[in-house]
Write a protein that holds these residues in place. Structure first.
Motif, PDB file in Angstrom:
ATOM      1  N   LYS A   6      44.448  44.906  33.347  1.00 27.63           N
ATOM      2  CA  LYS A   6      44.531  43.620  34.051  1.00 27.63           C
ATOM      3  C   LYS A   6      45.054  43.869  35.459  1.00 27.63           C
ATOM      4  O   LYS A   6      45.903  44.738  35.664  1.00 27.63           O
ATOM      5  CB  LYS A   6      45.504  42.714  33.289  1.00 27.63           C
ATOM      6  N   LYS A   7      44.537  43.074  36.382  1.00 31.70           N
ATOM      7  CA  LYS A   7      44.928  43.240  37.779  1.00 31.70           C
ATOM      8  C   LYS A   7      45.133  41.846  38.365  1.00 31.70           C
ATOM      9  O   LYS A   7      44.234  41.006  38.281  1.00 31.70           O
ATOM     10  CB  LYS A   7      43.749  43.948  38.473  1.00 31.70           C
ATOM     11  N   THR A   8      46.309  41.573  38.926  1.00 33.68           N
ATOM     12  CA  THR A   8      46.590  40.228  39.435  1.00 33.68           C
ATOM     13  C   THR A   8      47.203  40.326  40.822  1.00 33.68           C
ATOM     14  O   THR A   8      48.146  41.099  41.035  1.00 33.68           O
ATOM     15  CB  THR A   8      47.625  39.500  38.515  1.00 33.68           C
ATOM     16  N   ARG A   9      46.673  39.545  41.751  1.00 34.46           N
ATOM     17  CA  ARG A   9      47.246  39.487  43.095  1.00 34.46           C
ATOM     18  C   ARG A   9      48.518  38.642  43.044  1.00 34.46           C
ATOM     19  O   ARG A   9      48.460  37.484  42.602  1.00 34.46           O
ATOM     20  CB  ARG A   9      46.221  38.845  44.034  1.00 34.46           C
ATOM     21  N   THR A  15      49.980  43.821  44.339  1.00 30.99           N
ATOM     22  CA  THR A  15      49.141  43.607  43.163  1.00 30.99           C
ATOM     23  C   THR A  15      49.868  44.088  41.920  1.00 30.99           C
ATOM     24  O   THR A  15      50.539  45.126  41.949  1.00 30.99           O
ATOM     25  CB  THR A  15      47.806  44.393  43.306  1.00 30.99           C
ATOM     26  N   TYR A  17      49.473  45.570  38.232  1.00 32.85           N
ATOM     27  CA  TYR A  17      48.514  46.305  37.399  1.00 32.85           C
ATOM     28  C   TYR A  17      49.101  46.464  36.003  1.00 32.85           C
ATOM     29  O   TYR A  17      50.220  46.961  35.857  1.00 32.85           O
ATOM     30  CB  TYR A  17      48.275  47.715  37.947  1.00 32.85           C
ATOM     31  N   SER A  74      44.030  49.776  45.163  1.00 30.92           N
ATOM     32  CA  SER A  74      43.666  48.344  45.189  1.00 30.92           C
ATOM     33  C   SER A  74      42.151  48.147  45.150  1.00 30.92           C
ATOM     34  O   SER A  74      41.668  47.063  44.836  1.00 30.92           O
ATOM     35  CB  SER A  74      44.256  47.672  46.430  1.00 30.92           C
ATOM     36  N   GLN A  75      41.401  49.220  45.464  1.00 29.64           N
ATOM     37  CA  GLN A  75      39.936  49.094  45.478  1.00 29.64           C
ATOM     38  C   GLN A  75      39.313  49.333  44.100  1.00 29.64           C
ATOM     39  O   GLN A  75      38.131  49.131  43.896  1.00 29.64           O
ATOM     40  CB  GLN A  75      39.351  50.068  46.511  1.00 29.64           C
ATOM     41  N   ILE A  76      40.118  49.770  43.118  1.00 27.47           N
ATOM     42  CA  ILE A  76      39.600  49.979  41.757  1.00 27.47           C
ATOM     43  C   ILE A  76      39.617  48.638  41.028  1.00 27.47           C
ATOM     44  O   ILE A  76      40.655  47.966  40.994  1.00 27.47           O
ATOM     45  CB  ILE A  76      40.437  51.017  40.984  1.00 27.47           C
ATOM     46  N   PRO A  77      38.492  48.215  40.449  1.00 27.67           N
ATOM     47  CA  PRO A  77      38.460  46.896  39.815  1.00 27.67           C
ATOM     48  C   PRO A  77      39.143  46.888  38.453  1.00 27.67           C
ATOM     49  O   PRO A  77      39.366  47.946  37.853  1.00 27.67           O
ATOM     50  CB  PRO A  77      36.960  46.635  39.653  1.00 27.67           C
ATOM     51  N   GLU A  78      39.462  45.691  37.977  1.00 24.18           N
ATOM     52  CA  GLU A  78      39.970  45.533  36.605  1.00 24.18           C
ATOM     53  C   GLU A  78      38.939  46.155  35.658  1.00 24.18           C
ATOM     54  O   GLU A  78      37.734  45.993  35.860  1.00 24.18           O
ATOM     55  CB  GLU A  78      40.100  44.029  36.333  1.00 24.18           C
ATOM     56  N   GLY A  80      38.475  49.318  35.475  1.00 27.43           N
ATOM     57  CA  GLY A  80      38.231  50.662  36.010  1.00 27.43           C
ATOM     58  C   GLY A  80      39.330  51.623  35.563  1.00 27.43           C
ATOM     59  O   GLY A  80      40.281  51.241  34.876  1.00 27.43           O
TER      60      GLY A  80
END
Ligand SMILES: Cc1cc2nc3c(=O)[nH]c(=O)nc-3n(C[C@H](O)[C@H](O)[C@H](O)COP(=O)(O)OP(=O)(O)OC[C@H]3O[C@@H](n4cnc5c(N)ncnc54)[C@H](O)[C@@H]3O)c2cc1C
Ligand code: FES
Length: 275
Positions: A6-9, A15, A17, A74-78, A80
């Protein structure tokens, strides 16, 4: 390889992670950190374990995007993967001798004090918490801190949220009416130094978490060397927490800036900007 579950701003440049790392989650304690590499050629970057779930096998880290590796992450998507995730490293926090603790987090330092706030609440001795940031858009975890803290005090340099000022202003105000036996302060080194100067005057024991430059995280490279009470210590194996009144702050701050010029060139290569 470790999966980003999971990734949340959370804030303008921060961010959260949630990363799959069952072995790390099983052995983690508040105060410890991990070192990750985004890909096989990546540098090793340390982050505090902000939360962990040993049943789900996950570890949560809050990452402020400040340079090459944190921007790359930060460029790796949820969903990934990152190349590796090593830990838990460093010593768990031990605040057991104290009864009335004030936690202070400046900027991304909030990621380090949050597990402490949660652990103190779980022990039935919730603490006062000061969270400071330059401006409202950089504040994070307000709801989580409200649930964990006895009282939460938000401070911003520009007054866009909470009280206008610095964390030291709020510390001075609170210490006038509260008998804290320990301040646990985490944030940029100049902030920690200012807190320690004030608590030395107020005679309050102060613990800081040193975010020195780290490479191996195992006491071998000497990258995180600092002087505490006149003795050489390594933040990765002797810390990361130390008695803030014994730190040689001039040396620690100067060492933390050693690679600043190289790092700023690095950042420009990533974005393509010429500097
Ligand atoms: C024990 C510990 C816990 C940390 N916990 C967190 C956290 O929870 N969240 C968070 O966002 N950041 C945390 N940091 C800082 C984080 O490691 C750096 O922001 C990150 O390494 C920057 O890498 P970069 O390539 O993106 O930036 P760069 O452009 O390489 O560097 C930007 C700045 O980050 C610092 N830095 C660079 N490399 C390192 C390194 N190897 N070790 C330590 N600092 C470095 C320097 O001050 C540098 O000026 C922690 C550092 C330590 C030592
Ligand atoms: S990071 Fe190498 S000695 Fe601490």
């Amino acid at each position: 390889m470790n999966k980003i579950i999971k990734k949340t701003r959370l804030a303008e440049n921060v961010t959260e992670y949630v990363i799959s790392a069952p072995e790390v989650a099983r052995h983690a304690h508040p105060g410890q950190f991990i070192i990750l590499r985004v890909d096989e050629d990546g540098e090793r970057v340390p982050f505090t374990i902000c939360d962990y779930d040993s049943k789900a096998g996950t570890v949560t880290v809050l990452v402020q995007e400040v340079g090459y590796s944190t921007i790359k992450l930060s460029q790796i998507p949820e969903g990934g993967f990152i190349s590796d995730f090593v830990g838990p490293l460093g010593n768990p926090t031990d605040l057991s001798e104290f009864k009335n603790i004030l936690l202070i987090g400046g900027g991304i330092g909030a990621a380090v004090i949050y597990p402490q706030a949660k652990a103190l609440r779980a022990k039935g001795m919730p603490s006062d918490v000061i969270v400071g940031a330059r401006t409202a858009s950089l504040l994070m975890y307000e709801k989580e801190f409200k649930a964990a803290a006895k009282n939460l005090y938000l401070i911003t340099d520009d007054g866009t949220s909470g009280v206008k000022g610095f964390v030291t202003d709020e510390l001075k105000r609170l210490a006038a009416t509260n008998k804290y036996d320990c301040v646990f302060a985490v944030g940029p080194m100049p902030m920690m130094r200012a807190v320690c100067a004030l608590t030395a005057e107020l005679k309050i024991k102060t613990v800081v978490s040193m975010n020195s430059i780290m490479v191996d995280g195992t006491g071998m490279c000497g990258g995180c060397r600092l002087t505490c009470g006149g003795k050489t210590k390594y933040a990765c194996v002797d810390g990361p927490e130390f008695d803030g009144h014994l730190i040689d702050w001039d040396e620690a701050i100067s060492r933390s800036r050693i690679y600043r010029e190289h790092e700023s060139r690095h950042r420009c290569m990533l974005t393509g900007e010429e500097r």
